[in-house]
Design an enzyme around this catalytic site. Structure first.
Site, PDB file in Angstrom:
ATOM      1  NE  ARG A 120      -6.634 -12.022   5.990  1.00 50.26           N
ATOM      2  CZ  ARG A 120      -7.342 -10.897   5.999  1.00 50.26           C
ATOM      3  NH1 ARG A 120      -7.181  -9.988   5.040  1.00 50.26           N
ATOM      4  NH2 ARG A 120      -8.206 -10.651   6.958  1.00 50.26           N
ATOM      5  CG  HIS A 180      -5.428  -6.446   0.006  1.00 56.72           C
ATOM      6  ND1 HIS A 180      -6.639  -6.497   0.658  1.00 56.72           N
ATOM      7  CD2 HIS A 180      -5.463  -7.421  -0.944  1.00 56.72           C
ATOM      8  CE1 HIS A 180      -7.382  -7.447   0.111  1.00 56.72           C
ATOM      9  NE2 HIS A 180      -6.692  -8.034  -0.857  1.00 56.72           N
ATOM     10  CG  PHE A 183     -13.463   3.430   7.363  1.00 57.90           C
ATOM     11  CD1 PHE A 183     -12.874   2.682   6.357  1.00 57.90           C
ATOM     12  CD2 PHE A 183     -14.241   2.771   8.312  1.00 57.90           C
ATOM     13  CE1 PHE A 183     -13.056   1.314   6.286  1.00 57.90           C
ATOM     14  CE2 PHE A 183     -14.423   1.397   8.248  1.00 57.90           C
ATOM     15  CZ  PHE A 183     -13.822   0.669   7.224  1.00 57.90           C
ATOM     16  CE  LYS A 209      -3.939  -2.119   2.459  1.00 56.57           C
ATOM     17  NZ  LYS A 209      -4.866  -1.953   3.608  1.00 56.57           N
ATOM     18  CB  THR A 260      -7.537  -4.973  10.066  1.00 53.33           C
ATOM     19  OG1 THR A 260      -8.052  -6.132   9.415  1.00 53.33           O
ATOM     20  CG2 THR A 260      -7.799  -3.743   9.225  1.00 53.33           C
ATOM     21  CG  ASN A 274      -3.561  -2.044   7.074  1.00 56.10           C
ATOM     22  OD1 ASN A 274      -3.370  -1.791   5.889  1.00 56.10           O
ATOM     23  ND2 ASN A 274      -4.693  -2.579   7.513  1.00 56.10           N
ATOM     24  CD  GLU A 318      -8.966  -9.792  -2.895  1.00 57.70           C
ATOM     25  OE1 GLU A 318      -7.836 -10.128  -2.474  1.00 57.70           O
ATOM     26  OE2 GLU A 318      -9.788  -9.161  -2.205  1.00 57.70           O
ATOM     27  CE1 TYR A 362      -9.508  -3.166   0.810  1.00 56.18           C
ATOM     28  CE2 TYR A 362      -8.999  -0.985  -0.015  1.00 56.18           C
ATOM     29  CZ  TYR A 362      -8.609  -2.150   0.616  1.00 56.18           C
ATOM     30  OH  TYR A 362      -7.312  -2.290   1.073  1.00 56.18           O
ATOM     31  NE  ARG A 375      -2.281  -5.285   7.542  1.00 55.54           N
ATOM     32  CZ  ARG A 375      -3.462  -5.761   7.194  1.00 55.54           C
ATOM     33  NH1 ARG A 375      -4.105  -6.612   7.993  1.00 55.54           N
ATOM     34  NH2 ARG A 375      -4.024  -5.395   6.063  1.00 55.54           N
TER      35      ARG A 375
HETATM   36  P1  IDP Z   1      -7.900  -6.330   5.906  1.00 55.35           P
HETATM   37  O1  IDP Z   1      -7.065  -5.408   5.027  1.00 55.35           O
HETATM   38  O2  IDP Z   1      -7.143  -6.733   7.138  1.00 55.35           O
HETATM   39  O3  IDP Z   1      -8.470  -7.499   5.155  1.00 55.35           O
HETATM   40  P2  IDP Z   1     -10.581  -5.098   5.818  1.00 55.35           P
HETATM   41  O4  IDP Z   1     -11.570  -5.133   6.931  1.00 55.35           O
HETATM   42  O5  IDP Z   1     -10.846  -5.927   4.598  1.00 55.35           O
HETATM   43  O6  IDP Z   1      -9.141  -5.462   6.454  1.00 55.35           O
HETATM   44  O7  IDP Z   1     -10.403  -3.577   5.401  1.00 55.35           O
HETATM   45  C1  IDP Z   1      -9.681  -3.237   4.250  1.00 55.35           C
HETATM   46  C2  IDP Z   1      -8.815  -2.024   4.546  1.00 55.35           C
HETATM   47  O8  IDP Z   1      -9.652  -0.883   4.818  1.00 55.35           O
HETATM   48  C3  IDP Z   1      -7.920  -2.161   5.772  1.00 55.35           C
HETATM   49  O9  IDP Z   1      -6.714  -2.879   5.522  1.00 55.35           O
HETATM   50  C4  IDP Z   1      -7.663  -0.708   6.103  1.00 55.35           C
HETATM   51  O10 IDP Z   1      -6.667  -0.151   5.240  1.00 55.35           O
HETATM   52  C5  IDP Z   1      -9.019  -0.067   5.793  1.00 55.35           C
HETATM   53  N1  IDP Z   1      -9.865  -0.032   7.005  1.00 55.35           N
HETATM   54  C6  IDP Z   1     -10.569  -1.070   7.548  1.00 55.35           C
HETATM   55  N2  IDP Z   1     -11.227  -0.688   8.655  1.00 55.35           N
HETATM   56  C7  IDP Z   1     -10.941   0.622   8.820  1.00 55.35           C
HETATM   57  C8  IDP Z   1     -11.329   1.605   9.805  1.00 55.35           C
HETATM   58  O11 IDP Z   1     -12.071   1.341  10.753  1.00 55.35           O
HETATM   59  N3  IDP Z   1     -10.816   2.869   9.637  1.00 55.35           N
HETATM   60  C9  IDP Z   1      -9.997   3.201   8.598  1.00 55.35           C
HETATM   61  N4  IDP Z   1      -9.616   2.324   7.650  1.00 55.35           N
HETATM   62  C10 IDP Z   1     -10.072   1.043   7.764  1.00 55.35           C
HETATM   63 MG    MG Z   2      -9.873  -7.511   3.645  1.00 57.49          MG
END
Ligand code: IDP
Ligand code: MG
Length: 155
Positions: free
Chosen positions: A85, A115, A57, A9, A91, A112, A126, A49, A102
């Site tokens: 993962r 992805h 957000f 990212k 996350t 973070n 994907e 997404y 992370r």
């Molecule tokens: P993941 O990347 O660990 O699979 P997801 O829930 O799929 O997590 O969310 C995708 C991405 O969206 C996260 O990696 C993060 O960059 C962003 N994200 C998720 N939840 C939040 C939040 O509560 N605030 C801000 N950004 C978020």
């Molecule tokens: Mg995800």
């Protein structure tokens, strides 16, 4: 063997962590089958997404993901969707376990670093979303016989 999608990212691009992050996956024993540097358009990000579209957000996340190009990588390995993962960590990076990418290198929920596809089904979708067939390479890796035992990779 399974294949999975990783995106490195914009925070990793800005912080100069691309090489270190790729090394973590290489060190694990994953096989590189596709890699490119690309900008993410609105449509691609909305699909990628789609589970976040109605989150407050999400507009911020989308503009973060468009703030620089990202590195898209397809890794291959035994049960690699889950392995990748786990290597990334949870996350919310400041709660991610030490030893994960992370956990070792990030503090934010949004920024973070990486992805990673979250299931075998998602990974298949994907990888197709980010790579044309011609951008994925099957080749014999001399590493495979050393990374796995023969009973794991035969048959
Ligand atoms: P993941 O990347 O660990 O699979 P997801 O829930 O799929 O997590 O969310 C995708 C991405 O969206 C996260 O990696 C993060 O960059 C962003 N994200 C998720 N939840 C939040 C939040 O509560 N605030 C801000 N950004 C978020
Ligand atoms: Mg995800």
């Amino acid at each position: 063997m399974e294949r999975t999608l990783v995106l490195i990212k914009p925070d990793a691009i800005q912080r100069g962590l691309v090489g270190r992050i790729i090394s973590r996956f290489e060190d694990k024993g994953l096989k590189l089958v596709g890699i490119k540097f690309m900008t993410l358009g609105d449509q691609l990000l909305n699909e990628h997404y789609s589970h976040l579209l109605d989150k407050p957000f999400f507009p911020g996340t989308r503009s973060f993901m468009q703030s620089t190009p990202v590195v898209a990588i397809c890794w291959e390995g035994l049960d690699c969707v889950d392995a990748v993962r786990r290597l990334c960590g949870v996350t919310k990076a400041r709660e991610a376990a030490p030893g994960t990418i992370r956990g070792d290198l990030a503090m934010s929920v949004q920024a973070n670093l990486v992805h990673a596809s979250d299931s075998i089904e998602t990974a298949a979708t994907e990888v197709k979303r980010f790579f044309d067939d011609s951008e994925l390479f099957g080749y014999s890796s001399s590493m495979t016989g050393a990374v796995y035992s023969s009973d794991e990779i035969d048959g």
